[in-house]
Motif scaffolding. Structure first.
Motif, PDB file in Angstrom:
ATOM      1  N   LEU A 129       0.854  -1.183   0.000  1.00 27.49           N
ATOM      2  CA  LEU A 129       0.000   0.000   0.000  1.00 27.49           C
ATOM      3  C   LEU A 129       0.891   1.234   0.000  1.00 27.49           C
ATOM      4  CD1 LEU A 129      -2.582  -1.271   2.600  1.00 27.49           C
ATOM      5  CD2 LEU A 129      -3.099  -0.700   0.224  1.00 27.49           C
ATOM      6  N   CYS A 130       0.522   2.213  -0.827  1.00 28.49           N
ATOM      7  CA  CYS A 130       1.330   3.415  -0.970  1.00 28.49           C
ATOM      8  C   CYS A 130       0.411   4.613  -1.121  1.00 28.49           C
ATOM      9  CB  CYS A 130       2.216   3.263  -2.208  1.00 28.49           C
ATOM     10  SG  CYS A 130       3.325   4.642  -2.504  1.00 28.49           S
ATOM     11  N   GLY A 131       0.744   5.725  -0.465  1.00 27.97           N
ATOM     12  CA  GLY A 131      -0.026   6.957  -0.602  1.00 27.97           C
ATOM     13  C   GLY A 131      -1.002   7.158   0.536  1.00 27.97           C
ATOM     14  N   PHE A 132      -1.729   8.281   0.457  1.00 32.56           N
ATOM     15  CA  PHE A 132      -2.682   8.656   1.496  1.00 32.56           C
ATOM     16  C   PHE A 132      -3.986   9.095   0.861  1.00 32.56           C
ATOM     17  CE2 PHE A 132       1.546   9.431   3.191  1.00 32.56           C
ATOM     18  CZ  PHE A 132       1.492   8.743   4.388  1.00 32.56           C
ATOM     19  N   GLY A 133      -5.086   8.936   1.604  1.00 30.84           N
ATOM     20  CA  GLY A 133      -6.390   9.410   1.144  1.00 30.84           C
ATOM     21  C   GLY A 133      -6.779   8.810  -0.192  1.00 30.84           C
ATOM     22  N   ALA A 134      -7.383   9.651  -1.033  1.00 30.15           N
ATOM     23  CA  ALA A 134      -7.860   9.188  -2.337  1.00 30.15           C
ATOM     24  C   ALA A 134      -6.714   8.753  -3.251  1.00 30.15           C
ATOM     25  CB  ALA A 134      -8.679  10.290  -3.012  1.00 30.15           C
ATOM     26  N   ALA A 135      -5.475   9.148  -2.944  1.00 34.25           N
ATOM     27  CA  ALA A 135      -4.317   8.784  -3.757  1.00 34.25           C
ATOM     28  C   ALA A 135      -3.697   7.448  -3.345  1.00 34.25           C
ATOM     29  CB  ALA A 135      -3.259   9.875  -3.681  1.00 34.25           C
ATOM     30  N   LYS A 136      -4.260   6.775  -2.336  1.00 38.21           N
ATOM     31  CA  LYS A 136      -3.706   5.497  -1.890  1.00 38.21           C
ATOM     32  C   LYS A 136      -3.899   4.450  -2.987  1.00 38.21           C
ATOM     33  CE  LYS A 136      -3.573   4.073   2.363  1.00 38.21           C
ATOM     34  NZ  LYS A 136      -3.937   3.632   3.703  1.00 38.21           N
ATOM     35  N   SER A 137      -2.860   3.631  -3.194  1.00 42.59           N
ATOM     36  CA  SER A 137      -2.943   2.563  -4.189  1.00 42.59           C
ATOM     37  C   SER A 137      -2.165   1.347  -3.708  1.00 42.59           C
ATOM     38  CB  SER A 137      -2.397   3.049  -5.540  1.00 42.59           C
ATOM     39  OG  SER A 137      -1.045   3.411  -5.421  1.00 42.59           O
ATOM     40  N   TYR A 138      -2.384   0.229  -4.380  1.00 46.10           N
ATOM     41  CA  TYR A 138      -1.650  -1.004  -4.097  1.00 46.10           C
ATOM     42  C   TYR A 138      -0.691  -1.204  -5.257  1.00 46.10           C
ATOM     43  CZ  TYR A 138      -0.856  -5.575  -1.988  1.00 46.10           C
ATOM     44  OH  TYR A 138      -0.290  -6.654  -1.349  1.00 46.10           O
ATOM     45  N   VAL A 139       0.612  -1.198  -4.969  1.00 47.46           N
ATOM     46  CA  VAL A 139       1.648  -1.148  -5.993  1.00 47.46           C
ATOM     47  C   VAL A 139       2.354  -2.494  -6.129  1.00 47.46           C
ATOM     48  CG1 VAL A 139       3.771   0.048  -6.681  1.00 47.46           C
ATOM     49  CG2 VAL A 139       1.980   1.296  -5.465  1.00 47.46           C
ATOM     50  N   ASP A 140       2.657  -2.852  -7.369  1.00 50.82           N
ATOM     51  CA  ASP A 140       3.440  -4.052  -7.708  1.00 50.82           C
ATOM     52  C   ASP A 140       2.839  -5.346  -7.169  1.00 50.82           C
ATOM     53  OD1 ASP A 140       5.267  -2.594  -9.151  1.00 50.82           O
ATOM     54  OD2 ASP A 140       6.678  -2.377  -7.505  1.00 50.82           O
ATOM     55  N   GLY A 141       1.528  -5.426  -7.102  1.00 46.47           N
ATOM     56  CA  GLY A 141       0.883  -6.610  -6.552  1.00 46.47           C
ATOM     57  C   GLY A 141       0.384  -7.580  -7.609  1.00 46.47           C
ATOM     58  N   LYS A 142      -0.057  -8.705  -7.132  1.00 47.31           N
ATOM     59  CA  LYS A 142      -0.685  -9.750  -7.944  1.00 47.31           C
ATOM     60  C   LYS A 142      -2.100  -9.945  -7.414  1.00 47.31           C
ATOM     61  CE  LYS A 142       3.686 -12.218  -8.382  1.00 47.31           C
ATOM     62  NZ  LYS A 142       4.392 -13.447  -8.057  1.00 47.31           N
TER      63      LYS A 142
END
Length: 188
Positions: free
Chosen positions: A55-68
Motif C-alpha cells: 500500500l502506498c499513498g494517502f487518502g484518495a491517492a492510496k494505491s496497491y503497488v506491484d501486486g498480484k
C-alpha cells in the motif's frame, strides 16, 4: 457397494456412497477461467486477494503497488470466517500469519477510506451481512516484513521500496536540472 460404484457416485457429483451432494467449497480461479456467476440474493461470493505488493499513498491517492491478484470463487456466507482467509493465504504461499495483515475494501469505497482490518470472527461477520448485495470482496495484503532499501524523495513525497526506484531516479535526474533545491535523493 464396491469401490467402482463409489467412484461413479463421486463423478456424478456425489460426495460418498450415501448419495450426499458433493460440497462445492471455494476454489482458486485459474487465469483463463471465466468469472463465477451467482444468482440474485445468493449467499455465495468471490474473494479477490491482492498480494505480493504494498500500500502506498494517502487518502484518495492510496494505491496497491506491484501486486498480484488471486480470485477464490464459490465462497459460502454460512461458513465464512478468518480460517478461510488463512487457508487462501497458505495457498498463495504465506505460511506465517504474523508477517501480514489483511484488509477488506468496503464495497463502493476507495483504498484511502474504505480499508478495514480482518483478524477476528466479528470482522468476517460484518462482511457476511453484505453478501446478498455484494458478491465480490476485495482483500489487500499488507506485509509487515517489507524491506525498503531504496528511497527517493521529491518535493516532500517519498517513493520507497518500489523495485523500479533506481530506474525512476535515473528518469528524474535526466528530466530535471541537477542543481534544483526541491530534489533530494537518498540511495542506500
Amino acid at each position: 457397494m464396491t469401490g467402482g460404484d463409489g467412484a461413479a457416485a463421486a463423478t456424478a457429483g456425489m460426495e460418498n456412497t450415501r448419495n450426499e451432494p458433493a460440497r462445492k467449497g471455494p476454489k482458486l480461479r485459474r487465469p483463463n477461467d471465466p468469472p463465477a456467476r451467482y444468482g440474485p440474493l445468493e449467499e455465495e461470493l468471490t474473494v479477490e486477494i491482492n498480494y505480493s505488493g504494498f500500500l502506498c499513498g494517502f487518502g484518495a491517492a492510496k494505491s496497491y503497488v506491484d501486486g498480484k491478484q488471486a480470485r477464490f470463487d464459490g465462497c459460502e456466507a454460512d461458513t465464512w470466517s478468518p480460517l478461510w482467509l488463512t487457508d487462501f493465504m497458505e495457498q498463495l504461499g504465506y505460511r506465517d500469519r504474523d508477517k501480514y495483515t489483511l484488509y477488506w475494501l468496503l464495497p463502493g469505497m476507495d483504498l484511502g477510506s474504505g480499508l478495514r482490518i480482518i483478524d477476528r470472527d466479528v470482522d468476517t461477520m460484518h462482511m457476511i451481512v453484505v453478501v446478498p448485495k455484494f458478491q465480490y470482496f476485495q482483500i489487500f495484503v499488507d506485509h509487515k516484513d517489507m524491506d525498503f532499501d531504496d528511497v527517493v524523495v521529491i518535493d516532500d513525497v517519498v517513493i520507497g521500496g518500489a523495485p523500479s526506484s533506481r530506474k525512476y531516479e535515473q528518469q528524474v535526474v535526466a528530466s530535471l536540472q541537477l542543481g534544483s533545491n526541491n530534489i533530494a535523493m537518498g540511495m542506500s
